[in-house]
Design an enzyme around this catalytic site. Structure first.
Site, PDB file in Angstrom:
ATOM      1  N   PRO A  16     -16.997  48.195  31.105  1.00  0.00           N
ATOM      2  CA  PRO A  16     -16.365  49.349  30.560  1.00  0.00           C
ATOM      3  C   PRO A  16     -17.205  50.441  30.512  1.00  0.00           C
ATOM      4  O   PRO A  16     -18.379  50.207  30.125  1.00  0.00           O
ATOM      5  CB  PRO A  16     -15.809  48.878  29.190  1.00  0.00           C
ATOM      6  CG  PRO A  16     -16.767  47.513  28.983  1.00  0.00           C
ATOM      7  CD  PRO A  16     -16.986  46.978  30.391  1.00  0.00           C
ATOM      8  N   GLN A  79     -10.127  47.523  27.137  1.00  0.00           N
ATOM      9  CA  GLN A  79     -10.761  47.137  25.913  1.00  0.00           C
ATOM     10  C   GLN A  79     -10.504  47.767  24.647  1.00  0.00           C
ATOM     11  O   GLN A  79     -10.447  49.257  24.904  1.00  0.00           O
ATOM     12  CB  GLN A  79     -12.497  47.478  26.461  1.00  0.00           C
ATOM     13  CG  GLN A  79     -13.331  46.883  25.202  1.00  0.00           C
ATOM     14  CD  GLN A  79     -14.707  47.443  25.455  1.00  0.00           C
ATOM     15  OE1 GLN A  79     -15.017  48.630  25.407  1.00  0.00           O
ATOM     16  NE2 GLN A  79     -15.645  46.268  25.753  1.00  0.00           N
ATOM     17  N   CYS A 118     -20.849  48.203  21.547  1.00  0.00           N
ATOM     18  CA  CYS A 118     -21.243  49.728  21.167  1.00  0.00           C
ATOM     19  C   CYS A 118     -22.177  50.088  20.352  1.00  0.00           C
ATOM     20  O   CYS A 118     -21.921  49.764  19.146  1.00  0.00           O
ATOM     21  CB  CYS A 118     -19.829  50.571  21.017  1.00  0.00           C
ATOM     22  SG  CYS A 118     -20.116  52.321  21.109  1.00  0.00           S
ATOM     23  N   LYS A 157     -16.882  41.308  24.551  1.00  0.00           N
ATOM     24  CA  LYS A 157     -18.164  41.663  24.890  1.00  0.00           C
ATOM     25  C   LYS A 157     -19.048  41.895  23.957  1.00  0.00           C
ATOM     26  O   LYS A 157     -18.871  42.739  23.130  1.00  0.00           O
ATOM     27  CB  LYS A 157     -18.090  42.941  25.892  1.00  0.00           C
ATOM     28  CG  LYS A 157     -19.079  43.463  26.474  1.00  0.00           C
ATOM     29  CD  LYS A 157     -18.843  44.392  27.658  1.00  0.00           C
ATOM     30  CE  LYS A 157     -19.991  45.309  28.387  1.00  0.00           C
ATOM     31  NZ  LYS A 157     -20.387  46.108  27.527  1.00  0.00           N
ATOM     32  N   ASN A 218     -24.323  40.459  31.582  1.00  0.00           N
ATOM     33  CA  ASN A 218     -24.402  41.870  31.956  1.00  0.00           C
ATOM     34  C   ASN A 218     -25.685  42.300  31.473  1.00  0.00           C
ATOM     35  O   ASN A 218     -26.419  42.081  30.628  1.00  0.00           O
ATOM     36  CB  ASN A 218     -23.381  42.576  31.123  1.00  0.00           C
ATOM     37  CG  ASN A 218     -23.424  44.120  31.053  1.00  0.00           C
ATOM     38  OD1 ASN A 218     -23.636  44.692  29.511  1.00  0.00           O
ATOM     39  ND2 ASN A 218     -23.337  44.834  32.029  1.00  0.00           N
ATOM     40  N   GLY A 219     -26.354  43.223  32.224  1.00  0.00           N
ATOM     41  CA  GLY A 219     -27.665  44.040  31.976  1.00  0.00           C
ATOM     42  C   GLY A 219     -28.486  44.229  32.975  1.00  0.00           C
ATOM     43  O   GLY A 219     -28.928  43.114  33.571  1.00  0.00           O
ATOM     44  N   ASP A 220     -28.894  45.386  33.516  1.00  0.00           N
ATOM     45  CA  ASP A 220     -29.716  45.512  34.431  1.00  0.00           C
ATOM     46  C   ASP A 220     -29.423  45.067  35.958  1.00  0.00           C
ATOM     47  O   ASP A 220     -30.407  44.545  36.490  1.00  0.00           O
ATOM     48  CB  ASP A 220     -30.980  45.225  34.005  1.00  0.00           C
ATOM     49  CG  ASP A 220     -31.641  45.900  32.838  1.00  0.00           C
ATOM     50  OD1 ASP A 220     -31.324  47.244  32.409  1.00  0.00           O
ATOM     51  OD2 ASP A 220     -32.718  45.605  32.203  1.00  0.00           O
ATOM     52  N   ARG A 243     -24.426  50.620  34.812  1.00  0.00           N
ATOM     53  CA  ARG A 243     -24.792  51.819  35.347  1.00  0.00           C
ATOM     54  C   ARG A 243     -25.434  51.598  36.746  1.00  0.00           C
ATOM     55  O   ARG A 243     -25.293  52.649  37.711  1.00  0.00           O
ATOM     56  CB  ARG A 243     -26.287  52.319  34.537  1.00  0.00           C
ATOM     57  CG  ARG A 243     -25.990  52.604  33.193  1.00  0.00           C
ATOM     58  CD  ARG A 243     -26.828  52.285  32.358  1.00  0.00           C
ATOM     59  NE  ARG A 243     -27.650  50.884  32.179  1.00  0.00           N
ATOM     60  CZ  ARG A 243     -28.786  50.702  31.741  1.00  0.00           C
ATOM     61  NH1 ARG A 243     -29.474  51.643  31.669  1.00  0.00           N
ATOM     62  NH2 ARG A 243     -29.120  49.633  31.910  1.00  0.00           N
TER      63      ARG A 243
HETATM   64  C1  LIG Z   1     -22.221  55.890  29.658  1.00  0.00           C
HETATM   65  C2  LIG Z   1     -21.809  54.515  28.982  1.00  0.00           C
HETATM   66  C3  LIG Z   1     -20.497  54.260  28.528  1.00  0.00           C
HETATM   67  C4  LIG Z   1     -20.351  52.898  28.421  1.00  0.00           C
HETATM   68  N1  LIG Z   1     -19.127  52.355  27.548  1.00  0.00           N
HETATM   69  C5  LIG Z   1     -19.005  51.349  27.216  1.00  0.00           C
HETATM   70  C6  LIG Z   1     -17.687  50.944  26.517  1.00  0.00           C
HETATM   71  O1  LIG Z   1     -16.777  51.719  26.620  1.00  0.00           O
HETATM   72  N2  LIG Z   1     -17.423  49.527  26.325  1.00  0.00           N
HETATM   73  C7  LIG Z   1     -18.611  48.757  26.247  1.00  0.00           C
HETATM   74  O2  LIG Z   1     -18.165  47.572  25.823  1.00  0.00           O
HETATM   75  N3  LIG Z   1     -19.670  49.136  26.806  1.00  0.00           N
HETATM   76  C8  LIG Z   1     -19.910  50.346  27.252  1.00  0.00           C
HETATM   77  N4  LIG Z   1     -21.341  50.538  27.695  1.00  0.00           N
HETATM   78  C9  LIG Z   1     -22.228  49.451  27.880  1.00  0.00           C
HETATM   79  C10 LIG Z   1     -22.170  48.880  29.466  1.00  0.00           C
HETATM   80  O3  LIG Z   1     -20.633  48.253  29.641  1.00  0.00           O
HETATM   81  C11 LIG Z   1     -23.159  47.966  29.674  1.00  0.00           C
HETATM   82  O4  LIG Z   1     -23.082  46.773  28.544  1.00  0.00           O
HETATM   83  C12 LIG Z   1     -24.647  48.531  29.611  1.00  0.00           C
HETATM   84  O5  LIG Z   1     -24.435  49.732  30.345  1.00  0.00           O
HETATM   85  C13 LIG Z   1     -25.382  47.397  30.074  1.00  0.00           C
HETATM   86  O6  LIG Z   1     -25.111  47.085  31.620  1.00  0.00           O
HETATM   87  P1  LIG Z   1     -25.955  47.790  33.020  1.00  0.00           P
HETATM   88  O7  LIG Z   1     -27.515  47.648  32.604  1.00  0.00           O
HETATM   89  O8  LIG Z   1     -25.285  47.309  34.199  1.00  0.00           O
HETATM   90  O9  LIG Z   1     -25.783  49.241  32.828  1.00  0.00           O
HETATM   91  C14 LIG Z   1     -21.348  51.881  28.297  1.00  0.00           C
HETATM   92  C15 LIG Z   1     -22.713  51.992  28.744  1.00  0.00           C
HETATM   93  C16 LIG Z   1     -23.114  53.427  29.220  1.00  0.00           C
HETATM   94  C17 LIG Z   1     -24.168  53.799  29.930  1.00  0.00           C
END
Ligand SMILES: Cc1cc2nc3c(=O)[nH]c(=O)nc-3n(C[C@H](O)[C@H](O)[C@H](O)COP(=O)(O)O)c2cc1C
Length: 341
Positions: A16, A79, A118, A157, A218-220, A243
């Protein structure tokens, strides 16, 4: 991996992303190999209030469209965020009933996810999102109220914890599983870390070891190598990419190919630009030209990341006000690229 009745071959999920994972982006992610996507976070309270007034006033619906799922998007999760069990249960019932939907092409989600990660001040200040990491009892009662209210699977999450002194993802996951959660996604960072580099995958491994329901890591994850490494290190059942998919929806195909042991050919420069344009057009079609262009600028900039001449193109994109402007900018980039060869 199974979430209720939803079966995912490799567990490849688009995370999300508020302001990013709208239907135009989700559609591309699905086309390029995401097996499952999650909506932008939706306020449970706003959804409920909006629907309560549905019959009485001619009004603009701002929240319900965020929770609408197109048939071709299934299986998809919506979500919810919120901190009040009664509202979360009411919103879950609404989602399951489909009563909030705008037209026949839209369907209810296959899964309802709860945001407990969040980090934004305005969300945490209301006790929502990652603030729930500080109150596992409340977090569990939210999930219990929802699982009692609906048949759809409810997933959560979470983060690693609130801060380095309070890493409690394992305790949270166990309590959420007891409350009926059908899957737990763990973002390996604390709230304090926000999105700082260096996600902790060890906590994902610990959660996977502690619960029986599927665990998604999840993460990186920014490449197939990262995804395979996370799966190996943590034993998680699936991976969620956020991302790493921005401007690169092909990442799911890259991971799927790696999992199948197949070689993968990344998109050419021209293909990237073509898909970027398709993305912008879909956003304009869905949201109208003014909003569609404004919201697609960041996507366009992401698609150009790592490309020669991108800085000037990015600056031009920020000034663009129509699809024709984008087409002109991309045509120049393509021309420059061909004249380089
Ligand atoms: C711009 C942005 C918006 C996000 N919006 C949500 C969201 O609506 N709900 C949620 O659970 N996490 C949200 N996240 C967190 C991501 O889902 C994810 O947990 C976080 O970016 C780590 O994953 P990554 O390292 O693959 O980016 C958001 C992250 C970013 C950067």
């Amino acid at each position: 991996m199974k979430i209720g009745q939803v079966e995912l071959k490799h567990g490849l999920c688009l995370a999300p992303l508020a302001g990013v994972s709208d239907r135009s982006f989700r559609r591309l992610a699905r086309r390029f190999g995401a097996e499952y996507t999650v909506s932008e976070m939706v306020s449970a309270k706003a959804l409920c209030y909006e629907q309560r007034g549905r019959e009485t006033e001619a009004r603009v619906f701002r929240t319900a469209p965020l929770a609408a799922v197109l048939r071709e998007e299934a299986p998809m999760a919506v979500q919810l965020f919120g901190a009040e069990p009664a509202f979360m249960a009411e919103a879950a019932r609404l989602l399951e009933s489909g009563d909030y939907l705008g037209n026949e092409s839209e369907i209810p989600p296959a899964v309802i996810d709860v945001n407990m990660g969040c980090p934004m001040h305005k969300i945490v200040g209301n006790g929502e999102g990652s603030a729930l990491m500080k109150d596992p009892a409340l977090a569990a009662s939210i999930v219990r109220a929802m699982t009692q209210a609906v048949k759809l699977p409810v997933t959560v999450k979470i983060r690693a914890g609130w801060d380095a002194a309070h890493i409690n993802a394992v305790e949270m996951a166990k309590r959420l599983e007891d409350a009926g959660a059908a899957m737990i996604c763990v973002h390996g960072r604390t709230r304090e870390q926000m999105y700082a580099p260096g996600a902790d995958w060890e906590i994902i491994r610990q959660v996977k070891e502690a619960v029986r329901v599927p665990v998604v890591g999840n993460g990186d994850i920014f490449s197939a190598k990262d995804a395979l490494e996370m799966l190996k290190q943590t034993g998680c059942d699936g991976v969620m990419i956020a991302r790493g998919a921005q401007g690169n929806p092909w990442i799911f195909a890259e991971v799927a190919h790696a999992l199948e042991g197949e070689s993968y050919a990344p998109p050419t420069f021209a293909e990237r630009l073509e898909v970027a344009m398709e993305h912008a057009r879909a956003m304009v079609e869905h949201k109208g030209e003014r909003v569609g262009i404004a919201e697609s600028r960041k996507h366009m900039a992401w698609y150009l990341s790592g490309i020669r001449g991108a800085a000037a193109a990015r600056a031009a994109i920020m000034q663009a006000s129509s699809i024709a402007d984008f087409e002109g900018i991309f045509a120049t980039l393509l021309q420059n690229c061909h004249s380089d060869i």
